[in-house]
Design an enzyme around this catalytic site. Structure first.
Site, PDB file in Angstrom:
ATOM      1  N   ILE A 358      41.135  35.639  51.877  1.00  0.00           N
ATOM      2  CA  ILE A 358      40.288  34.731  51.189  1.00  0.00           C
ATOM      3  C   ILE A 358      40.835  35.003  49.722  1.00  0.00           C
ATOM      4  O   ILE A 358      40.802  33.881  48.979  1.00  0.00           O
ATOM      5  CB  ILE A 358      38.791  35.506  51.225  1.00  0.00           C
ATOM      6  CG1 ILE A 358      38.317  35.091  52.808  1.00  0.00           C
ATOM      7  CG2 ILE A 358      37.964  34.665  50.196  1.00  0.00           C
ATOM      8  CD1 ILE A 358      36.960  35.780  52.808  1.00  0.00           C
ATOM      9  N   ASP A 359      41.417  36.083  49.264  1.00  0.00           N
ATOM     10  CA  ASP A 359      41.913  36.035  47.816  1.00  0.00           C
ATOM     11  C   ASP A 359      43.299  35.612  47.863  1.00  0.00           C
ATOM     12  O   ASP A 359      44.122  35.913  48.636  1.00  0.00           O
ATOM     13  CB  ASP A 359      41.825  37.800  47.695  1.00  0.00           C
ATOM     14  CG  ASP A 359      42.701  38.030  46.349  1.00  0.00           C
ATOM     15  OD1 ASP A 359      42.845  37.132  45.605  1.00  0.00           O
ATOM     16  OD2 ASP A 359      42.566  39.087  46.228  1.00  0.00           O
TER      17      ASP A 359
END
Length: 450
Positions: A358-359
Site C-alpha cells: 500500500i505504501d
C-alpha cells in the site's frame, strides 16, 4: 484424511474443474480459498504425497521457481508448481489440491513459491525437504516491516525443520544470521578476484555484520548489498560457495550469458539480477541430481515466464513487460534497460493494492533519474496511482508526459510511442490487469499464465 479435509479437497477440485473445464478460466486461488475456508490445515492431508521445496525471498521468487521447475523437469516426470505467482496460502492450497500426477511410481516434486509472511504456516503444513532463499530487500513495509523482521518470519519456518536443506544466496549477508543447524548449500558470484575493499552506497540496507553489527566491506559487489563481503573487525566473511557464476560473458535485455562453475550457460531473460535466479535454480538442480548438460538445455529453452520480461508483439511494437515493486528491483530493471542497444520508450504502471504494497513511497528511492542518461525516447505513466508516478518522473527530469489511469488505454498508448521497442514496468496487480487486457485483445493467451 479427516471428513473435513475430504470435503475441503472435494470442494477445491470441483471449483477448479468449474473454472477450467466449464468456464475456461485460469486460477487456483479461488479453489484454494474455498478449501482452506473449510479446513485451514488442508495442506497437511497432502504433504506426505510430495517432496516439497519452498522458494522465498523478496525479489525473484517467481522466476526462480519457474527456472527451477524447468530444470527439474529435465530429470523428473512429475514436478508441480504455482506458475502464476499465487504464493499465499490459498494459492498454494489450490495448486496442491488440483495437481495431476502422471507417474504414480515416483513421488512427485512440489516446487513452490511462497510469500515471506506465509512461510511459517506453509512449512508447518507441507514439511519441506528444502528451503531456497533468494534475497531480502526493503519491500512492502506495511506488510513485512524492516528487512530483519522479514528474515525472522522466514527463520520461523526454517526452524521447524532443522533437517531440511537450506539453499541460500551467500552473496546476501543477511542469510548468515540465525545460527541455523540445517545442512546448507551456498551459491553466489566468483567472477572477479577478491582483492577490492569498498563499502556499499550509503542508502543500502542489510550491510551489517551478524557478529557485531559493524558495516561490512566488499571485495566486490554485484548490486545492492550482494557480493563478496567481509568484516574488518571480526573474522566474519562470505562463506565458501558450492555453486558460482565464474564469468560474465554478455548481458543484454533479452538474454544473459555467463559461466557457472566454468560451463557457459545462456539464460533467455535479461538482467544481472535474473542471473542470481538462474543460479539458485542451478543449485537446486545439482542437489537433486540434474546434470550440467540438462540444466544448460533447460535454461536455453525459450518459454516465457509469467509477467517476468515477457516479450510480445503489439502491432508494430516490440513490448517487454517487467515487474517492479521496490527500489532495488526497480533499479535492476533500469540497469537491464541500459544494456539495450536500440532506442526505447517506457510506460510505468503503479498500483497500491495489498499484493503490491500500500505504501508507494519506495518510488522516490528508485533511480529514475538514470533514465535520462539512457537515451529513453519517451515516458508515460499509468495505473491506479498514476498521479504519484507522474510526479516522480516529472521530478526525475521528464516534465509533463502522458498519463493513463485506465489500463485499457495502455494498448493505445503503446501504439502512440515513437520507438519500436517499448518497456512496460508495472507493479504486480497492474501487471495482472495489463495481461488481462492484452488477453482480451488477443495479444497473449490468457491473463493468468496457467
Amino acid at each position: 484424511m479427516s471428513f473435513k479435509s475430504t470435503v475441503a479437497k472435494t470442494v477445491g477440485k470441483a471449483t477448479y474443474w468449474g473454472l477450467h473445464d466449464v468456464l475456461h478460466r485460469g486460477g487456483t486461488s479461488l479453489p484454494g480459498k474455498l478449501a482452506t475456508k473449510i479446513d485451514p490445515t488442508i495442506l497437511t492431508s497432502v504433504a506426505d504425497e510430495y517432496d516439497v521445496v519452498l522458494i522465498t525471498g523478496t525479489n525473484g521468487k517467481t522466476l526462480t521457481t519457474a527456472l527451477t521447475t524447468r530444470v527439474l523437469r529435465e530429470k523428473y516426470s512429475d514436478v508441480i508448481t504455482n506458475p502464476s505467482g499465487s504464493n499465499m496460502m490459498q494459492g498454494i492450497a489450490g495448486t496442491m489440491l488440483t495437481a495431476k500426477v502422471r507417474d504414480a511410481r515416483q513421488k512427485p516434486l512440489a516446487i513452490l513459491e511462497v510469500d515471506e509472511a506465509n512461510i511459517e504456516e506453509v512449512a508447518r503444513q507441507l514439511k519441506p525437504k528444502a528451503f531456497v532463499l533468494t534475497n531480502i530487500f526493503r519491500d512492502q513495509m506495511d506488510r513485512y516491516g524492516e528487512i530483519y523482521t522479514t528474515y525472522e518470519k522466514i527463520l520461523k519456518g526454517i526452524r521447524l525443520f532443522p533437517e531440511a536443506m537450506v539453499i541460500a544466496n551467500a552473496d546476501s549477508p543477511i542469510f548468515m544470521r540465525g545460527n541455523l543447524p540445517n545442512p546448507k548449500i551456498y551459491y553466489g558470484f566468483n567472477h572477479l578476484p577478491a582483492v577490492g575493499d569498498e563499502r556499499a552506497p550509503h542508502n543500502t540496507d542489510g550491510v551489517l555484520s551478524p557478529d557485531d553489527d559493524t558495516v561490512l566491506s566488499y571485495h566486490f559487489r554485484t548490486y545492492a548489498n550482494q557480493g563478496y563481503y567481509f568484516s574488518h573487525s571480526t573474522e566474519f566473511k562470505r562463506p565458501a560457495l558450492d555453486y558460482a557464476v565464474t564469468k560474465i560473458n554478455e548481458l543484454t535485455p533479452r538474454h544473459s550469458n555467463v559461466d557457472i562453475d566454468g560451463t557457459p550457460m545462456q539464460i533467455e531473460v535479461g538482467g544481472l539480477y535474473n542471473v542470481y535466479n538462474a543460479l539458485a535454480a542451478y543449485a537446486v538442480g545439482r542437489w537433486l541430481g540434474v546434470n550440467t548438460d540438462q540444466i544448460k538445455h533447460a535454461f536455453e529453452s525459450n518459454a516465457q515466464i509469467f509477467g517476468r520480461q515477457e516479450a510480445l508483439q503489439v502491432h508494430d511494437k516490440e513490448v517487454t513487460i517487467v515487474l517492479i515493486k521496490n527500489p532495488v528491483g526497480a533499479n535492476q530493471v533500469l540497469d537491464m534497460m541500459k544494456t539495450d542497444s536500440e532506442p526505447f520508450s517506457l510506460i510505468a504502471l503503479l498500483n497500491a493494492n495489498y499484493a503490491d504494497g500500500i505504501d508507494t513511497s519506495w518510488i522516490w528511492d528508485a533511480d529514475f533519474e538514470s533514465l535520462k542518461t539512457m537515451g529513453v525516447q519517451a515516458v508515460a505513466t499509468g495505473g491506479e496511482r498514476y498521479k504519484d508516478l507522474y510526479v516522480r518522473l516529472k521530478m526525475a527530469g521528464f516534465g509533463d508526459h502522458p498519463t493513463y489511469p485506465e489500463i485499457k488505454d495502455v494498448i493505445k498508448a503503446i501504439d502512440e510511442l515513437p520507438t519500436k521497442r517499448v518497456y512496460i514496468a508495472a507493479t504486480y496487480t497492474a501487471m495482472l490487469q495489463l495481461r488481462e487486457e492484452l488477453a482480451a485483445q488477443g495479444f497473449i493467451k490468457g491473463g493468468m499464465g496457467e
